[in-house]
Design a protein around this motif. Structure first.
Motif, PDB file in Angstrom:
ATOM      1  N   LEU A 114       0.832  -1.148   0.058  1.00  0.00           N
ATOM      2  CA  LEU A 114      -0.112   0.050   0.120  1.00  0.00           C
ATOM      3  C   LEU A 114       0.773   1.386   0.008  1.00  0.00           C
ATOM      4  CD1 LEU A 114      -2.909   1.091  -0.077  1.00  0.00           C
ATOM      5  CD2 LEU A 114      -2.825   1.056   2.546  1.00  0.00           C
ATOM      6  N   MET A 115       1.901   1.208   0.541  1.00  0.00           N
ATOM      7  CA  MET A 115       2.628   2.534   1.035  1.00  0.00           C
ATOM      8  C   MET A 115       3.419   2.605  -0.401  1.00  0.00           C
ATOM      9  SD  MET A 115       4.419   4.802   2.482  1.00  0.00           S
ATOM     10  CE  MET A 115       4.449   4.673   4.200  1.00  0.00           C
ATOM     11  N   ALA A 116       4.083   1.762  -1.072  1.00  0.00           N
ATOM     12  CA  ALA A 116       4.564   1.804  -2.091  1.00  0.00           C
ATOM     13  C   ALA A 116       3.597   2.165  -3.620  1.00  0.00           C
ATOM     14  CB  ALA A 116       5.294   0.644  -2.756  1.00  0.00           C
ATOM     15  N   ALA A 117       2.490   1.793  -3.546  1.00  0.00           N
ATOM     16  CA  ALA A 117       1.292   2.219  -4.454  1.00  0.00           C
ATOM     17  C   ALA A 117       1.024   3.692  -4.361  1.00  0.00           C
ATOM     18  CB  ALA A 117       0.142   1.259  -4.513  1.00  0.00           C
ATOM     19  N   ALA A 118       0.771   4.042  -3.121  1.00  0.00           N
ATOM     20  CA  ALA A 118       0.415   5.346  -3.057  1.00  0.00           C
ATOM     21  C   ALA A 118       1.545   6.492  -3.255  1.00  0.00           C
ATOM     22  CB  ALA A 118      -0.028   5.527  -1.371  1.00  0.00           C
ATOM     23  N   THR A 119       2.829   6.113  -2.891  1.00  0.00           N
ATOM     24  CA  THR A 119       3.959   7.397  -2.966  1.00  0.00           C
ATOM     25  C   THR A 119       4.135   7.127  -4.684  1.00  0.00           C
ATOM     26  OG1 THR A 119       4.884   6.488  -0.949  1.00  0.00           O
ATOM     27  CG2 THR A 119       6.272   7.542  -2.501  1.00  0.00           C
ATOM     28  N   THR A 120       3.874   5.974  -5.350  1.00  0.00           N
ATOM     29  CA  THR A 120       4.329   6.202  -6.621  1.00  0.00           C
ATOM     30  C   THR A 120       3.259   7.043  -7.311  1.00  0.00           C
ATOM     31  OG1 THR A 120       5.439   3.813  -6.701  1.00  0.00           O
ATOM     32  CG2 THR A 120       4.453   4.732  -8.796  1.00  0.00           C
ATOM     33  N   THR A 121       2.128   6.773  -6.900  1.00  0.00           N
ATOM     34  CA  THR A 121       0.707   7.746  -7.554  1.00  0.00           C
ATOM     35  C   THR A 121       0.990   9.076  -7.259  1.00  0.00           C
ATOM     36  OG1 THR A 121      -0.557   5.596  -7.092  1.00  0.00           O
ATOM     37  CG2 THR A 121      -1.669   7.783  -7.650  1.00  0.00           C
ATOM     38  N   ILE A 122       1.553   9.545  -6.136  1.00  0.00           N
ATOM     39  CA  ILE A 122       1.686  10.925  -5.913  1.00  0.00           C
ATOM     40  C   ILE A 122       2.652  11.587  -7.019  1.00  0.00           C
ATOM     41  CG2 ILE A 122       3.105  12.716  -4.609  1.00  0.00           C
ATOM     42  CD1 ILE A 122       1.987  10.865  -2.106  1.00  0.00           C
ATOM     43  N   GLY A 123       3.764  10.876  -7.400  1.00  0.00           N
ATOM     44  CA  GLY A 123       4.467  11.099  -8.625  1.00  0.00           C
ATOM     45  C   GLY A 123       3.884  11.088  -9.851  1.00  0.00           C
ATOM     46  N   LEU A 124       2.522  10.969  -9.929  1.00  0.00           N
ATOM     47  CA  LEU A 124       1.939  10.744 -11.336  1.00  0.00           C
ATOM     48  C   LEU A 124       0.953  12.033 -11.428  1.00  0.00           C
ATOM     49  CD1 LEU A 124       1.354   6.860 -12.083  1.00  0.00           C
ATOM     50  CD2 LEU A 124       3.317   8.523 -12.822  1.00  0.00           C
ATOM     51  N   LEU A 125       0.604  12.680 -10.163  1.00  0.00           N
ATOM     52  CA  LEU A 125      -0.283  13.623 -10.114  1.00  0.00           C
ATOM     53  C   LEU A 125      -0.210  14.930 -10.875  1.00  0.00           C
ATOM     54  CD1 LEU A 125      -1.300  13.820  -6.286  1.00  0.00           C
ATOM     55  CD2 LEU A 125      -2.602  12.838  -7.857  1.00  0.00           C
ATOM     56  N   PRO A 126      -1.182  15.531 -11.616  1.00  0.00           N
ATOM     57  CA  PRO A 126      -0.942  16.695 -12.199  1.00  0.00           C
ATOM     58  C   PRO A 126      -0.446  17.703 -11.284  1.00  0.00           C
ATOM     59  CG  PRO A 126      -3.161  16.195 -12.297  1.00  0.00           C
ATOM     60  CD  PRO A 126      -2.532  15.178 -11.753  1.00  0.00           C
ATOM     61  N   SER A 127      -0.092  19.040 -11.982  1.00  0.00           N
ATOM     62  CA  SER A 127       0.108  19.987 -10.972  1.00  0.00           C
ATOM     63  C   SER A 127      -1.053  21.020 -10.904  1.00  0.00           C
ATOM     64  CB  SER A 127       1.309  20.922 -11.632  1.00  0.00           C
ATOM     65  OG  SER A 127       1.088  21.454 -12.936  1.00  0.00           O
ATOM     66  N   ALA A 128      -1.179  22.043 -10.105  1.00  0.00           N
ATOM     67  CA  ALA A 128      -2.293  22.895  -9.710  1.00  0.00           C
ATOM     68  C   ALA A 128      -2.263  23.940 -11.086  1.00  0.00           C
ATOM     69  CB  ALA A 128      -1.928  23.582  -8.757  1.00  0.00           C
ATOM     70  N   GLY A 129      -0.975  24.153 -11.821  1.00  0.00           N
ATOM     71  CA  GLY A 129      -1.116  24.825 -13.200  1.00  0.00           C
ATOM     72  C   GLY A 129      -1.644  23.934 -14.208  1.00  0.00           C
ATOM     73  N   GLN A 130      -1.954  22.937 -14.238  1.00  0.00           N
ATOM     74  CA  GLN A 130      -2.659  22.015 -15.025  1.00  0.00           C
ATOM     75  C   GLN A 130      -3.814  21.827 -15.060  1.00  0.00           C
ATOM     76  OE1 GLN A 130       0.183  18.674 -14.639  1.00  0.00           O
ATOM     77  NE2 GLN A 130       0.928  18.990 -16.689  1.00  0.00           N
ATOM     78  N   VAL A 131      -4.193  21.690 -13.721  1.00  0.00           N
ATOM     79  CA  VAL A 131      -5.733  21.307 -13.513  1.00  0.00           C
ATOM     80  C   VAL A 131      -6.443  22.203 -12.403  1.00  0.00           C
ATOM     81  CG1 VAL A 131      -5.545  18.812 -14.394  1.00  0.00           C
ATOM     82  CG2 VAL A 131      -4.994  19.416 -11.691  1.00  0.00           C
ATOM     83  N   GLY A 132      -5.590  22.974 -11.759  1.00  0.00           N
ATOM     84  CA  GLY A 132      -6.164  23.754 -10.579  1.00  0.00           C
ATOM     85  C   GLY A 132      -5.939  23.304  -9.196  1.00  0.00           C
ATOM     86  N   LEU A 133      -6.374  24.080  -8.258  1.00  0.00           N
ATOM     87  CA  LEU A 133      -6.108  23.669  -6.917  1.00  0.00           C
ATOM     88  C   LEU A 133      -6.831  22.403  -6.458  1.00  0.00           C
ATOM     89  CD1 LEU A 133      -5.989  27.284  -5.124  1.00  0.00           C
ATOM     90  CD2 LEU A 133      -4.136  25.806  -5.794  1.00  0.00           C
ATOM     91  N   TRP A 134      -7.639  21.949  -7.042  1.00  0.00           N
ATOM     92  CA  TRP A 134      -8.532  20.877  -6.646  1.00  0.00           C
ATOM     93  C   TRP A 134      -7.502  19.688  -6.400  1.00  0.00           C
ATOM     94  CZ3 TRP A 134      -8.698  16.155  -9.040  1.00  0.00           C
ATOM     95  CH2 TRP A 134      -8.425  16.051 -10.313  1.00  0.00           C
ATOM     96  N   VAL A 135      -6.532  19.613  -7.093  1.00  0.00           N
ATOM     97  CA  VAL A 135      -5.416  18.434  -7.051  1.00  0.00           C
ATOM     98  C   VAL A 135      -5.180  18.233  -5.840  1.00  0.00           C
ATOM     99  CG1 VAL A 135      -3.319  19.809  -7.423  1.00  0.00           C
ATOM    100  CG2 VAL A 135      -3.391  17.426  -8.312  1.00  0.00           C
ATOM    101  N   ILE A 136      -5.077  19.227  -4.796  1.00  0.00           N
ATOM    102  CA  ILE A 136      -4.815  18.936  -3.602  1.00  0.00           C
ATOM    103  C   ILE A 136      -5.771  17.994  -2.737  1.00  0.00           C
ATOM    104  CG2 ILE A 136      -4.920  20.149  -0.968  1.00  0.00           C
ATOM    105  CD1 ILE A 136      -4.421  22.914  -2.624  1.00  0.00           C
ATOM    106  N   ILE A 137      -6.878  17.892  -3.299  1.00  0.00           N
ATOM    107  CA  ILE A 137      -7.755  16.615  -2.643  1.00  0.00           C
ATOM    108  C   ILE A 137      -7.098  15.236  -2.913  1.00  0.00           C
ATOM    109  CG2 ILE A 137     -10.012  15.636  -2.908  1.00  0.00           C
ATOM    110  CD1 ILE A 137     -11.129  18.346  -3.404  1.00  0.00           C
ATOM    111  N   PRO A 138      -6.681  14.840  -4.245  1.00  0.00           N
ATOM    112  CA  PRO A 138      -6.185  13.280  -4.272  1.00  0.00           C
ATOM    113  C   PRO A 138      -4.764  13.430  -3.883  1.00  0.00           C
ATOM    114  CG  PRO A 138      -6.146  14.907  -6.630  1.00  0.00           C
ATOM    115  CD  PRO A 138      -7.042  15.404  -5.554  1.00  0.00           C
ATOM    116  N   LEU A 139      -4.052  14.308  -3.539  1.00  0.00           N
ATOM    117  CA  LEU A 139      -2.836  14.533  -3.030  1.00  0.00           C
ATOM    118  C   LEU A 139      -2.967  13.959  -1.447  1.00  0.00           C
ATOM    119  CD1 LEU A 139       0.326  15.140  -2.587  1.00  0.00           C
ATOM    120  CD2 LEU A 139      -0.453  17.360  -2.055  1.00  0.00           C
ATOM    121  N   TYR A 140      -4.020  14.898  -0.916  1.00  0.00           N
ATOM    122  CA  TYR A 140      -4.218  14.376   0.456  1.00  0.00           C
ATOM    123  C   TYR A 140      -4.904  13.109   0.751  1.00  0.00           C
ATOM    124  CZ  TYR A 140      -3.998  19.529   2.369  1.00  0.00           C
ATOM    125  OH  TYR A 140      -3.562  20.579   2.662  1.00  0.00           O
TER     126      TYR A 140
END
Length: 503
Positions: A114-140
């Motif tokens: 679970l730890m490895a999967a979650a950390t790897t997925t953080i590295g695949l998230l888009p930035s706020a400049g690409q999709v807006g500040l809502w990206v904070i939700i999946p980050l959290y």
């Protein structure tokens, strides 16, 4: 002082027995090494994952809070670190009792995946400049998955290694987990520093913001696969196997019963309070060094990020070396003297350390981090052993999971956020130091309430020894050995197929 060994004396059905040499468990050194590597590599990767977020906090602020006020954005980023700790107690409360029911090995396999999967997925998230500040939700949400995993990871690994280790050097064996943690954090800092240097030299000053920050997170995938492979080969804890079939009879001493969460709180609340106080001091001190000081030094002192990361690598490697040395010392002189030194060290050294940070030179940066590191190393040297020694085998994983995760979540994991808020609200650059010192003073009081447990058999288990000769000597000298109490031992034959052997 609450003395569990006296308050809950008595073997099952009240038949207290004398210890025989054949009751002891002799460690199979090959299996112990396999267990140490399997548990340690997961702990290493867990702290690598936590570390890269801490050392990328300023960069992550520009990536995920673009357009927001810079200082407010930093608080939002640090809240992402803190939110992972909100669910850590939930992870401990669910995964801990589950580990007491189905085994330490199976739960540790799950937490690593679970730890490895979650950390790897953080590295695949888009930035706020690409999709807006809502990206904070999946980050959290991903940070919360990390926190849930971590809630079962360290408490399980510490329980597992403590149950595998000979009583006389259990402190040293379990301390290697925290050495691995610091090395994981150091590697995380080193990867961040190397990635920063390489990407900025190749693609300019904005390289980390533009995507270089992803590389340390994506590295968690191959590291996680390696850890899962190693964990698939580790044996089950022999103490768990011995106790597992004897924990369902309601007529036996509560010491030997596998308890649910309400009964854990009912029977072991004094030890839980002691553990919470110790871990609060441990956690605030450790997370100050590993997760907040890089941000503090960059934002409040103005030191370049690369200098801070390199200094952290050096100091954390030193800490990784110091931790097992202190732990071996505690096996000889006891846990309580080492805890006393740790608490007094924080009370004496933190103010000078923060003063040195503000000198602003490279030498003062290294010296300041060293002064914060030493008391933290003394705390970390004891964490795994003492948390395991406070509670009996039948309910140990659940008890440690609740105690460690409640305290580390409420006090340790929130240290970066609370420290930054204290600086912002009070305007006092020494406020974080006073915050840590308060918890050290509370821990000093708890030290006087805890029982000494160095070189004692674990509660609810028979002695674990290194040789048959040691087992014979223990049995022969049990009447004069203050470290032995057969009323806290489950004196039953080992099951077939155990990875350790009886004397």
């Amino acid at each position: 002082m609450f003395d569990q060994s006296r308050a809950q004396r008595g073997a099952p059905q009240g038949a207290t027995r004398r210890l025989r040499a054949e009751d002891c468990i002799i460690v199979d050194n090959r299996e112990l090494r396999k267990a140490q590597v399997g548990a340690g590599v997961g702990n290493f990767i867990e702290w690598y994952d936590i570390g890269i977020y801490g050392y990328l906090a300023v960069t992550m602020t520009s990536v995920f809070t673009e357009g927001m006020d810079e200082r407010m954005g930093l608080l939002v980023t640090l809240l992402g670190f803190a939110v992972s700790f909100v669910v850590r107690p939930l992870g401990g409360m669910i995964l801990g009792p589950l580990g007491d029911k189905i085994g330490r090995r199976k739960v540790l396999f799950f937490t690593m995946a679970l730890m490895a999967a979650a950390t790897t997925t953080i590295g695949l998230l888009p930035s706020a400049g690409q999709v807006g500040l809502w990206v904070i939700i999946p980050l959290y949400l991903l940070k919360m998955l990390q926190g849930f995993s971590t809630g079962g990871e360290y408490s399980g690994a510490a329980t597992y290694i403590a149950e595998f280790s000979p009583d006389r050097n259990r402190g040293f064996m379990t301390a290697l987990l925290n050495s691995g943690s610091m090395l994981g954090f150091a590697v995380g800092a080193g990867v961040v520093a190397a990635t920063t240097a390489l990407t900025t030299s190749a693609w300019g000053a904005q390289a980390m913001h533009d995507g270089g920050w992803r590389l340390p997170f994506l590295l968690a995938l191959p590291l996680g696969i390696l850890a899962i492979s190693l964990r698939s080969r580790i044996p089950e804890s022999p103490a768990f196997e011995v106790a597992h079939d004897k924990t369902t009879n309601p007529d036996v001493n509560p010491l030997f019963v596998r308890h649910n969460l309400p009964n854990i709180l009912r029977f072991y609340w004094p030890q839980i309070l002691i553990g919470i106080a110790l871990i609060a001091a441990d956690g605030t001190s450790s997370y100050m060094l590993t997760s907040y000081m890089p941000t503090y030094i960059e934002t409040e002192v103005g030191s370049p990020a690369v200098h801070t990361a390199v200094a952290a690598v050096v100091v954390l490697v030193l800490q990784a070396v110091l931790i097992p040395l202190v732990a071996r010392w505690s096996d000889r002189i006891g846990r309580r003297p080492i805890y006393t030194m740790a608490t007094i060290g924080n009370l004496v050294l933190l103010i000078p350390a923060f003063a040195l940070m503000h000198v602003g030179t490279l030498w003062s940066l290294y010296l300041a981090m060293f002064l914060v590191m030493v008391p933290s190393a003394f705390f970390l040297a004891l964490t795994g052993a003492v948390m395991s020694e406070l509670f009996p085998t039948a309910s140990r994983y659940g008890c440690v999971g609740v105690t460690h995760n409640l305290s580390i979540s409420i006090f340790g994991g929130t240290t970066p956020l609370v420290s930054q808020i204290l600086v912002e609200v009070t305007g006092n650059p020494y406020a974080p130091a006073f915050y840590i010192m308060f918890f050290s003073a509370v821990a000093l009081f708890a030290v006087f309430k805890m029982r000494e447990s160095a070189a004692h058999p674990l509660l609810g288990s028979v002695p674990v020894v290194s040789s048959r000769q040691e087992a014979v000597e223990l049995a022969a000298g049990q009447d004069s050995n203050e470290r032995l109490d057969t009323g806290t031992m489950l004196l039953t034959p080992a099951p077939s197929g155990t990875t350790l052997e009886r004397a």
